[in-house]
Design a protein around this motif. Structure first.
Motif, PDB file in Angstrom:
ATOM      1  N   ARG A 110       0.834  -1.199   0.000  1.00 35.19           N
ATOM      2  CA  ARG A 110       0.000   0.000   0.000  1.00 35.19           C
ATOM      3  C   ARG A 110       0.869   1.250   0.000  1.00 35.19           C
ATOM      4  O   ARG A 110       1.693   1.431   0.877  1.00 35.19           O
ATOM      5  CB  ARG A 110      -0.917   0.010   1.220  1.00 35.19           C
ATOM      6  CG  ARG A 110      -2.069   0.992   1.081  1.00 35.19           C
ATOM      7  CD  ARG A 110      -2.898   1.027   2.347  1.00 35.19           C
ATOM      8  NE  ARG A 110      -4.176   1.669   2.119  1.00 35.19           N
ATOM      9  CZ  ARG A 110      -4.846   2.348   3.047  1.00 35.19           C
ATOM     10  NH1 ARG A 110      -4.337   2.474   4.259  1.00 35.19           N
ATOM     11  NH2 ARG A 110      -6.003   2.890   2.778  1.00 35.19           N
ATOM     12  N   PHE A 111       0.681   2.103  -1.008  1.00 38.83           N
ATOM     13  CA  PHE A 111       1.459   3.342  -1.056  1.00 38.83           C
ATOM     14  C   PHE A 111       0.966   4.309   0.012  1.00 38.83           C
ATOM     15  O   PHE A 111      -0.188   4.272   0.433  1.00 38.83           O
ATOM     16  CB  PHE A 111       1.378   3.980  -2.445  1.00 38.83           C
ATOM     17  CG  PHE A 111       0.007   4.417  -2.866  1.00 38.83           C
ATOM     18  CD1 PHE A 111      -0.466   5.692  -2.552  1.00 38.83           C
ATOM     19  CD2 PHE A 111      -0.824   3.565  -3.577  1.00 38.83           C
ATOM     20  CE1 PHE A 111      -1.730   6.109  -2.935  1.00 38.83           C
ATOM     21  CE2 PHE A 111      -2.097   3.968  -3.980  1.00 38.83           C
ATOM     22  CZ  PHE A 111      -2.546   5.239  -3.658  1.00 38.83           C
ATOM     23  N   LYS A 112       1.848   5.185   0.429  1.00 38.43           N
ATOM     24  CA  LYS A 112       1.472   6.224   1.381  1.00 38.43           C
ATOM     25  C   LYS A 112       1.073   7.483   0.613  1.00 38.43           C
ATOM     26  O   LYS A 112       1.617   7.777  -0.458  1.00 38.43           O
ATOM     27  CB  LYS A 112       2.642   6.561   2.307  1.00 38.43           C
ATOM     28  CG  LYS A 112       2.860   5.565   3.435  1.00 38.43           C
ATOM     29  CD  LYS A 112       3.828   6.154   4.454  1.00 38.43           C
ATOM     30  CE  LYS A 112       3.907   5.308   5.710  1.00 38.43           C
ATOM     31  NZ  LYS A 112       4.706   5.950   6.762  1.00 38.43           N
ATOM     32  N   SER A 113       0.144   8.234   1.171  1.00 36.46           N
ATOM     33  CA  SER A 113      -0.239   9.493   0.525  1.00 36.46           C
ATOM     34  C   SER A 113      -0.733  10.478   1.567  1.00 36.46           C
ATOM     35  O   SER A 113      -1.174  10.092   2.650  1.00 36.46           O
ATOM     36  CB  SER A 113      -1.344   9.256  -0.512  1.00 36.46           C
ATOM     37  OG  SER A 113      -2.561   8.902   0.107  1.00 36.46           O
ATOM     38  N   GLU A 114      -0.611  11.747   1.234  1.00 33.58           N
ATOM     39  CA  GLU A 114      -1.186  12.802   2.070  1.00 33.58           C
ATOM     40  C   GLU A 114      -1.808  13.848   1.172  1.00 33.58           C
ATOM     41  O   GLU A 114      -1.286  14.177   0.101  1.00 33.58           O
ATOM     42  CB  GLU A 114      -0.139  13.415   2.992  1.00 33.58           C
ATOM     43  CG  GLU A 114       1.040  14.044   2.308  1.00 33.58           C
ATOM     44  CD  GLU A 114       2.097  14.504   3.302  1.00 33.58           C
ATOM     45  OE1 GLU A 114       1.752  14.765   4.459  1.00 33.58           O
ATOM     46  OE2 GLU A 114       3.269  14.586   2.901  1.00 33.58           O
ATOM     47  N   ALA A 115      -2.940  14.360   1.576  1.00 35.82           N
ATOM     48  CA  ALA A 115      -3.676  15.342   0.789  1.00 35.82           C
ATOM     49  C   ALA A 115      -2.979  16.697   0.837  1.00 35.82           C
ATOM     50  O   ALA A 115      -2.480  17.123   1.878  1.00 35.82           O
ATOM     51  CB  ALA A 115      -5.101  15.463   1.316  1.00 35.82           C
ATOM     52  N   ILE A 116      -2.949  17.367  -0.300  1.00 34.88           N
ATOM     53  CA  ILE A 116      -2.395  18.726  -0.402  1.00 34.88           C
ATOM     54  C   ILE A 116      -3.563  19.661  -0.683  1.00 34.88           C
ATOM     55  O   ILE A 116      -4.188  19.588  -1.754  1.00 34.88           O
ATOM     56  CB  ILE A 116      -1.369  18.832  -1.555  1.00 34.88           C
ATOM     57  CG1 ILE A 116      -0.271  17.777  -1.415  1.00 34.88           C
ATOM     58  CG2 ILE A 116      -0.806  20.244  -1.630  1.00 34.88           C
ATOM     59  CD1 ILE A 116       0.634  17.974  -0.234  1.00 34.88           C
ATOM     60  N   GLU A 117      -3.876  20.547   0.262  1.00 32.37           N
ATOM     61  CA  GLU A 117      -5.109  21.329   0.154  1.00 32.37           C
ATOM     62  C   GLU A 117      -4.916  22.817  -0.112  1.00 32.37           C
ATOM     63  O   GLU A 117      -5.874  23.522  -0.390  1.00 32.37           O
ATOM     64  CB  GLU A 117      -5.957  21.150   1.419  1.00 32.37           C
ATOM     65  CG  GLU A 117      -6.394  19.719   1.683  1.00 32.37           C
ATOM     66  CD  GLU A 117      -7.377  19.155   0.668  1.00 32.37           C
ATOM     67  OE1 GLU A 117      -7.591  19.784  -0.379  1.00 32.37           O
ATOM     68  OE2 GLU A 117      -7.922  18.073   0.919  1.00 32.37           O
ATOM     69  N   ASP A 118      -3.693  23.325   0.001  1.00 26.52           N
ATOM     70  CA  ASP A 118      -3.527  24.756  -0.248  1.00 26.52           C
ATOM     71  C   ASP A 118      -2.220  25.014  -0.980  1.00 26.52           C
ATOM     72  O   ASP A 118      -1.331  24.162  -1.048  1.00 26.52           O
ATOM     73  CB  ASP A 118      -3.591  25.569   1.046  1.00 26.52           C
ATOM     74  CG  ASP A 118      -2.515  25.186   2.038  1.00 26.52           C
ATOM     75  OD1 ASP A 118      -1.322  25.471   1.771  1.00 26.52           O
ATOM     76  OD2 ASP A 118      -2.839  24.584   3.077  1.00 26.52           O
TER      77      ASP A 118
END
Length: 266
Positions: free
Chosen positions: A101-109
């Motif tokens: 499972r790849f890791k990810s984080e949301a970029i919101e700004d």
């Protein structure tokens, strides 16, 4: 324990990180890195999604992706399957190449987006591989500053440069200045669990261990490539993988054999 659901990005932008299964290297030579970049180009030709930055390290990859009309899971599946097929065929191996499972984080700004680009490009600096981001061949930094023509069209740098200025020359200079700024950027990273409980901590200790083991079999380092000593060689490789934090490249260099051999031995 069930996995938590992946946090969805309202902006559709993600910082993604993929790593080799069991922390093994996924790039054994420059051709492997070139092939991965070619896959990035191929998979985005239909323009359903965008890639704004990448950095290829020996055992992991950082990407900055705008999923557009595809989900991040669909995008990463296409990229990972294509590269795994190439790698397994080239090195005559089977099984999973990437951690499942790849890791990810949301970029919101916008501020977080630019910081993520800077973080990705400075990964080799943080790892003490190079002094400056521009010195590392295998990231998209060179594309932002007019280099790395071999990687042309692998990313969509105009979007990021446009945040700095509508004039490309000015945008590039501002981008360089921003990339060199001192910062406290903190983004997803894999913990270096492999360094825990390892009895062999460095190359010198590995060499001493190898000499000790070979002495038991009355075999020299030069003789481990002989057919009669293949089992001894493979046993050494397995023990070095389990007992040390050394990379595939380091083990191969110490033993005087090819990295593909070290990679295949389980």
């Amino acid at each position: 324990m069930p996995r938590g659901s992946r946090k969805k990005s309202e902006s559709k932008m993600y910082h993604v990180m993929i790593r080799g299964n069991e922390r093994k290297e996924i790039f054994l030579d420059d051709d492997d890195k070139l092939r991965f970049i070619e896959i990035l180009k191929e998979k985005k030709q239909d323009k359903k999604y965008s890639i704004y930055a990448y950095c290829l390290m020996d055992n992991h990859v950082h990407l900055l992706v705008n999923e557009g009309n595809e989900t991040i899971s669909q995008i990463m599946k296409k990229i990972n399957i294509s590269y795994a097929y190439y790698f397994n065929k080239k090195y005559s191996r089977i099984g999973h190449l990437f951690q499942d499972r790849f890791k990810s984080e949301a970029i919101e700004d916008e501020g977080y987006l630019l910081s993520a680009v800077r973080y990705i490009h400075n990964n080799p600096v943080k790892a003490h591989i190079v002094m400056q981001a521009e010195d590392y061949k295998w990231s998209s930094y060179g594309l932002y500053v007019g280099k790395c023509q071999y990687a042309k069209d692998s990313i969509d740098e105009e979007f990021i440069l446009g945040i700095f200025s509508c004039e490309r020359e000015k945008a590039v200079e501002l981008f360089k200045e921003f990339s060199r700024q001192e910062n406290q950027d903190s983004f997803i990273e894999y913990k270096e669990e492999e360094k825990v409980n390892k009895t062999i901590q460095n190359e010198q200790e590995a060499k001493e261990y190898i000499i000790e083991q070979l002495r038991k079999h009355n075999v020299s380092l030069e003789e481990i490539t002989n057919v009669a000593n293949i089992r001894i060689r493979n046993d050494l490789i397995v023990k070095l993988k389990n007992k040390s934090s050394l990379s595939v490249r380091q083990i191969a260099e110490i033993l005087g054999i090819g990295r593909n051999i070290v990679q295949r031995v389980q």
